[in-house]
Design an enzyme around this catalytic site. Structure first.
Site, PDB file in Angstrom:
ATOM      1  N   ALA A 109       0.774  -1.249   0.000  1.00 14.91           N
ATOM      2  CA  ALA A 109       0.000   0.000   0.000  1.00 14.91           C
ATOM      3  C   ALA A 109       0.803   1.297   0.000  1.00 14.91           C
ATOM      4  O   ALA A 109       0.235   2.349  -0.296  1.00 14.91           O
ATOM      5  CB  ALA A 109      -0.951  -0.004   1.183  1.00 14.91           C
ATOM      6  N   PRO A 111       3.153   4.424  -1.096  1.00 10.11           N
ATOM      7  CA  PRO A 111       2.959   5.467  -0.078  1.00 10.11           C
ATOM      8  C   PRO A 111       1.508   5.773   0.270  1.00 10.11           C
ATOM      9  O   PRO A 111       1.245   6.578   1.154  1.00 10.11           O
ATOM     10  CB  PRO A 111       3.624   6.690  -0.719  1.00 10.11           C
ATOM     11  CG  PRO A 111       3.478   6.463  -2.197  1.00 10.11           C
ATOM     12  CD  PRO A 111       3.594   4.984  -2.398  1.00 10.11           C
ATOM     13  N   LYS A 114      -3.508   4.780  -3.333  1.00 13.79           N
ATOM     14  CA  LYS A 114      -4.682   3.937  -3.603  1.00 13.79           C
ATOM     15  C   LYS A 114      -5.411   3.616  -2.303  1.00 13.79           C
ATOM     16  O   LYS A 114      -6.636   3.490  -2.294  1.00 13.79           O
ATOM     17  CB  LYS A 114      -4.268   2.680  -4.362  1.00 13.79           C
ATOM     18  CG  LYS A 114      -3.673   3.034  -5.726  1.00 13.79           C
ATOM     19  CD  LYS A 114      -3.211   1.835  -6.497  1.00 13.79           C
ATOM     20  CE  LYS A 114      -2.421   2.235  -7.731  1.00 13.79           C
ATOM     21  NZ  LYS A 114      -1.055   2.723  -7.426  1.00 13.79           N
ATOM     22  N   GLU A 132       1.997  -2.551   4.398  1.00 11.54           N
ATOM     23  CA  GLU A 132       3.243  -2.328   3.663  1.00 11.54           C
ATOM     24  C   GLU A 132       4.368  -3.021   4.426  1.00 11.54           C
ATOM     25  O   GLU A 132       4.583  -2.727   5.608  1.00 11.54           O
ATOM     26  CB  GLU A 132       3.491  -0.806   3.554  1.00 11.54           C
ATOM     27  CG  GLU A 132       4.874  -0.414   3.095  1.00 11.54           C
ATOM     28  CD  GLU A 132       5.257  -0.977   1.714  1.00 11.54           C
ATOM     29  OE1 GLU A 132       4.437  -0.916   0.792  1.00 11.54           O
ATOM     30  OE2 GLU A 132       6.389  -1.493   1.598  1.00 11.54           O
ATOM     31  N   ARG A 137       8.568   2.779   4.542  1.00  9.24           N
ATOM     32  CA  ARG A 137       7.456   3.123   3.645  1.00  9.24           C
ATOM     33  C   ARG A 137       6.113   2.997   4.368  1.00  9.24           C
ATOM     34  O   ARG A 137       5.169   3.730   4.074  1.00  9.24           O
ATOM     35  CB  ARG A 137       7.496   2.236   2.399  1.00  9.24           C
ATOM     36  CG  ARG A 137       8.655   2.583   1.463  1.00  9.24           C
ATOM     37  CD  ARG A 137       8.750   1.637   0.284  1.00  9.24           C
ATOM     38  NE  ARG A 137       7.627   1.685  -0.631  1.00  9.24           N
ATOM     39  CZ  ARG A 137       7.423   2.596  -1.579  1.00  9.24           C
ATOM     40  NH1 ARG A 137       8.307   3.558  -1.741  1.00  9.24           N
ATOM     41  NH2 ARG A 137       6.366   2.549  -2.353  1.00  9.24           N
ATOM     42  N   CYS A 230       2.524  -1.168 -12.626  1.00  6.08           N
ATOM     43  CA  CYS A 230       2.760  -0.015 -13.503  1.00  6.08           C
ATOM     44  C   CYS A 230       3.833  -0.382 -14.528  1.00  6.08           C
ATOM     45  O   CYS A 230       4.644   0.446 -14.911  1.00  6.08           O
ATOM     46  CB  CYS A 230       3.147   1.216 -12.699  1.00  6.08           C
ATOM     47  SG  CYS A 230       4.723   1.066 -11.866  1.00  6.08           S
TER      48      CYS A 230
HETATM   49  N1  SAM Z   1      -0.223   1.032  -3.882  1.00  9.15           N
HETATM   50  C1  SAM Z   1       0.799   2.024  -3.615  1.00  9.15           C
HETATM   51  C2  SAM Z   1       0.221   3.397  -3.852  1.00  9.15           C
HETATM   52  O1  SAM Z   1      -0.733   3.542  -4.592  1.00  9.15           O
HETATM   53  O2  SAM Z   1       0.713   4.356  -3.228  1.00  9.15           O
HETATM   54  C3  SAM Z   1       2.038   1.760  -4.438  1.00  9.15           C
HETATM   55  C4  SAM Z   1       2.595   0.380  -4.182  1.00  9.15           C
HETATM   56  S1  SAM Z   1       4.134   0.027  -4.933  1.00  9.15           S
HETATM   57  C5  SAM Z   1       3.706  -0.214  -6.560  1.00  9.15           C
HETATM   58  C6  SAM Z   1       4.452  -1.576  -4.359  1.00  9.15           C
HETATM   59  C7  SAM Z   1       4.724  -1.693  -2.870  1.00  9.15           C
HETATM   60  O3  SAM Z   1       4.842  -3.074  -2.556  1.00  9.15           O
HETATM   61  C8  SAM Z   1       6.005  -1.034  -2.411  1.00  9.15           C
HETATM   62  O4  SAM Z   1       5.724  -0.103  -1.395  1.00  9.15           O
HETATM   63  C9  SAM Z   1       6.841  -2.186  -1.853  1.00  9.15           C
HETATM   64  O5  SAM Z   1       7.603  -1.859  -0.717  1.00  9.15           O
HETATM   65  C10 SAM Z   1       5.778  -3.208  -1.520  1.00  9.15           C
HETATM   66  N2  SAM Z   1       6.269  -4.604  -1.494  1.00  9.15           N
HETATM   67  C11 SAM Z   1       7.502  -5.075  -1.826  1.00  9.15           C
HETATM   68  N3  SAM Z   1       7.551  -6.411  -1.647  1.00  9.15           N
HETATM   69  C12 SAM Z   1       6.342  -6.786  -1.193  1.00  9.15           C
HETATM   70  C13 SAM Z   1       5.782  -8.036  -0.792  1.00  9.15           C
HETATM   71  N4  SAM Z   1       6.471  -9.170  -0.867  1.00  9.15           N
HETATM   72  N5  SAM Z   1       4.510  -8.045  -0.347  1.00  9.15           N
HETATM   73  C14 SAM Z   1       3.780  -6.911  -0.286  1.00  9.15           C
HETATM   74  N6  SAM Z   1       4.259  -5.699  -0.655  1.00  9.15           N
HETATM   75  C15 SAM Z   1       5.515  -5.650  -1.102  1.00  9.15           C
END
Ligand code: SAM
Length: 441
Positions: A109, A111, A114, A132, A137, A230
């Protein structure tokens, strides 16, 4: 100009054929900044209008940012009037279409763009678990939801399997906005083109599969799952979804359409930067077989006696405290009194950064209202509030005091939106906006 990696060029040519050149040119164009108005803030649309330049077609609260406008520097930003969010990034939460009263999970989730959007769709009813795994973060995520005035969220800092052990078949709607190889960032951050490797998509797809499998364990029968990235390659998108559906025959793709983007195919929809005014985005809407349960009706739980004894003090500062968390369960975490949404299952031993709405600190002789409480309140829900113009609001955000004719705990507002608490006496307002949130002019 930073070149695109050769393997990326090849992948995209294979995927897009004749359209590929249009796509590559779009990635060299300037990116269109956007913001999402916060429906929890009355008057946000009018206040933000000078920064805005047209609507984002697929999100009713989305607006493109006018050239040269700097909405991030306005006190309206600190007041949670809007969240600065890339336009295409608003699409996955629209596809999830969370409904008031549902229990929703945003699994990756930070930063928090969403999560804020899902919380707005819940409209204060039901509950959101925003998770998260990265601790730093997760703190940003927690601050985002606080600034936007969300009163019914649990912010956790956990790995998906830790959550799945705690919340089996718990959620009506889950968003997996997965970590990905980030090809969608090639426009906004050209330096990211240098970090991409040919092996990135396959490596990311393996991680995404693991996250999705844990998400599946947490969805109720009849519930909805949106998977989004993305990035542009098929391995992390359509192929990841197809492999998930093979492993989980109780899930099926759901058709949906978004204004200005179009209709899904096999439950999958893409925003392409050469076809829409936005960066790259992929999303898929999947449904788990079974009948969805109607949201459970819950009643506020009677607080423990020691908490009950302090409620008059809270009421005296923030008479509207109860309005922002449905059927609140009052619990003390350390010295912080929290209103936990009644719909939420017990989070047990998970690492928690925000536990519903943080109402106040319970001191031995008095209470100190929490900043989160301020950010959830409307001016008429506080016992005292004081409105400040833009210049004074900015000075208050740097930590200064201001002249004020109120007495006691006073909600600081700008254009009717909260900035935090101050304590007024003898014509002056002592600033209680947390030091960590102060700005430097
Ligand atoms: N949904 C967020 C937003 O709209 O602000 C952006 C999310 S970003 C694309 C993906 C996130 O997944 C990152 O913050 C990252 O640290 C986290 N992440 C990394 N590995 C993960 C895991 N194994 N399980 C869940 N989240 C993970």
């Amino acid at each position: 100009m930073i070149e695109f990696p050769a393997a990326f060029l090849e992948n995209m040519r294979a995927q897009l054929g004749e359209e590929a050149d249009l796509f590559f040119s779009a990635l060299e164009e300037p990116y269109a900044a956007a913001l999402r108005l916060n429906p929890f803030r009355a008057g946000a649309e009018e206040a933000a209008a000078p920064f805005c330049d047209g609507a984002v077609p697929w999100c009713p609260d989305g607006r493109y940012v006018a050239p040269d406008a700097r909405p991030g520097l306005s006190p309206l930003h600190a007041a949670g009037a809007y969240y600065i969010q890339e336009a295409s990034a608003m699409a996955p939460a629209m596809a999830l279409n969370a409904q008031p009263g549902e229990l929703a999970l945003d699994l990756c989730a930070a930063p928090g763009g969403k999560s804020g959007q899902i919380a707005a769709a819940l409209a204060g009813r039901g509950a959101l678990v925003a998770n998260e795994p990265d601790a730093g973060r997760a703190r940003i995520l927690s601050a985002t939801l606080e600034r936007l005035g969300v009163g019914n969220a649990l912010v956790t800092n956990a790995w998906p399997h830790e959550l799945a052990a705690r919340f089996p078949e718990a959620f009506d709607a889950i968003l997996v906005d997965a970590p990905c190889s980030g090809e969608g960032m090639f426009r906004r951050e050209p330096a990211s083109r240098l970090e991409w490797r040919e092996a990135s998509p396959v490596g990311c797809a393996a991680r995404q599969a693991g996250i999705l499998d844990q998400a599946a364990l947490m969805l109720r029968p009849g519930g909805r799952l949106v998977y989004s990235t993305c990035t542009f390659n098929r391995a992390e998108n359509e192929e990841t979804v197809a492999a998930f559906l093979d492993r989980h025959p109780d899930f099926s793709p759901q058709p949906f359409a978004l204004n200005g983007i179009g209709a899904s195919r096999d439950g999958c929809l893409r925003v392409w930067p050469h076809r829409a005014r936005g960066d790259g985005q992929f999303m898929a809407l999947l449904r788990r077989a079974g009948e969805p349960e109607p949201p459970a009706s819950c009643r506020p739980a009677r607080p423990a006696r020691d908490i009950l004894a302090r409620l008059d003090e809270l009421q005296a500062v923030a008479p509207g405290w109860e309005a922002h968390t449905e059927a609140p369960r009052l619990i003390a975490r350390g010295d912080v009194l929290c209103a936990l949404p009644g719909a939420l299952p017990d989070p047990g031993g998970l690492r928690i950064l925000r536990c519903g709405l943080h109402l106040c600190r319970l001191g031995r002789n008095n209470i100190e209202p929490d900043h989160a409480q301020a950010m959830a309140l409307r001016p008429d829900e506080a016992a005292a509030s004081a409105e400040f113009d833009e210049e004074t609001s900015l000075r208050l955000l740097t930590g200064e005091t201001a002249a004020c004719d109120r007495r006691g705990w006073t909600l600081i507002t700008h254009r009717g939106m909260p900035l935090g608490w101050g304590k007024a006496s003898d014509g002056s307002l002592k600033n209680h906006i947390p030091k960590g949130l102060r700005i430097h002019l």
